[in-house]
Design a protein around this motif. Structure first.
Motif, PDB file in Angstrom:
ATOM      1  N   GLU A  82     -16.015 -51.015  33.858  1.00  0.00           N
ATOM      2  CA  GLU A  82     -17.000 -50.841  34.931  1.00  0.00           C
ATOM      3  C   GLU A  82     -18.265 -50.245  34.345  1.00  0.00           C
ATOM      4  OE1 GLU A  82     -15.585 -48.663  38.289  1.00  0.00           O
ATOM      5  OE2 GLU A  82     -13.648 -49.656  38.253  1.00  0.00           O
ATOM      6  N   SER A  84     -22.378 -48.876  35.363  1.00  0.00           N
ATOM      7  CA  SER A  84     -23.327 -48.519  36.411  1.00  0.00           C
ATOM      8  C   SER A  84     -24.552 -47.891  35.760  1.00  0.00           C
ATOM      9  CB  SER A  84     -22.698 -47.565  37.427  1.00  0.00           C
ATOM     10  OG  SER A  84     -22.320 -46.366  36.792  1.00  0.00           O
ATOM     11  N   SER A  85     -25.604 -47.787  36.551  1.00  0.00           N
ATOM     12  CA  SER A  85     -26.854 -47.265  36.019  1.00  0.00           C
ATOM     13  C   SER A  85     -27.644 -46.591  37.126  1.00  0.00           C
ATOM     14  CB  SER A  85     -27.676 -48.420  35.426  1.00  0.00           C
ATOM     15  OG  SER A  85     -28.961 -47.984  35.076  1.00  0.00           O
ATOM     16  N   SER A  86     -28.438 -45.600  36.741  1.00  0.00           N
ATOM     17  CA  SER A  86     -29.330 -44.959  37.702  1.00  0.00           C
ATOM     18  C   SER A  86     -30.577 -45.810  37.947  1.00  0.00           C
ATOM     19  CB  SER A  86     -29.710 -43.557  37.209  1.00  0.00           C
ATOM     20  OG  SER A  86     -30.397 -43.638  35.970  1.00  0.00           O
ATOM     21  N   ILE A  91     -28.873 -51.614  33.626  1.00  0.00           N
ATOM     22  CA  ILE A  91     -27.426 -51.829  33.718  1.00  0.00           C
ATOM     23  C   ILE A  91     -26.919 -52.304  32.359  1.00  0.00           C
ATOM     24  CG2 ILE A  91     -25.610 -53.209  34.796  1.00  0.00           C
ATOM     25  CD1 ILE A  91     -27.249 -53.025  37.383  1.00  0.00           C
TER      26      ILE A  91
END
Length: 172
Positions: A82, A84-86, A91
């Motif tokens: 998995e 995710s990114s801020s 990404i």
């Protein structure tokens, strides 16, 4: 404004799901994709740009890209990893090199932005790579290990106390 610096900080948090000790229980067999497994950990790695300059994928040395390496192997990296990114522009993509190495690619990370990768593996996990004009540093989160040790010691203490109580009562 201060000195320009590129600093990629990472934090590794691992939880061991299966250990060799648990697989020695008589009658218990644990399989993954039909194969026996003796060691499995779930790990989350958070990378944060702690510097004051944007970090681009091109800022890593071509022969030493940002990579995750294990001394065991990754499990179902393509299907169970998995990311995710801020920031939607950052990404990460995971590129499997072999059973024990995966390269991390992203467009860019602005200061204070982070990306997170969660994966399953056996063995110890390491972060490697060469940031051409900066530094990569990190730390492991031992809080889960300490919590588990405290929990196990509590169970051992309870069992020993009960056993000693029975031994003392058997004298009366």
């Amino acid at each position: 404004r201060g000195k320009k610096r590129k600093l990629l900080f990472y934090r590794i948090t691992s939880t061991q799901l299966i250990s060799k000790k648990i697989t020695t229980i008589p009658g218990l067999s644990i399989l993954l994709n039909g194969q026996p497994i003796e060691n499995l950990s779930s790990t989350q790695i958070e990378f944060t740009n702690s510097g004051n300059q944007v970090i681009n994928s091109s800022d890593f040395a071509l022969l030493e890209p940002l990579s995750i390496v294990v001394d065991g192997q990754f499990y179902n990296l393509e299907h169970s990893c998995e990311v995710s990114s801020s920031s939607p522009n950052s990404i990460p993509q995971i590129e499997s090199v072999n059973d024990w190495t995966a390269n991390i690619k992203f467009d860019f990370l602005k200061p204070k932005q982070s990306i997170t990768i969660a994966l399953f593996h056996s063995g110890t996990i390491l972060i490697i790579g060469e940031l051409k004009d900066g530094k990569i540093s990190g730390q492991r989160d031992y809080s889960k290990i300490i919590s588990f040790i405290s929990f196990a010691l509590g169970i051992i203490f309870t069992l020993v106390s009960a056993l000693l109580g029975r031994i003392i009562l058997s004298f009366f």
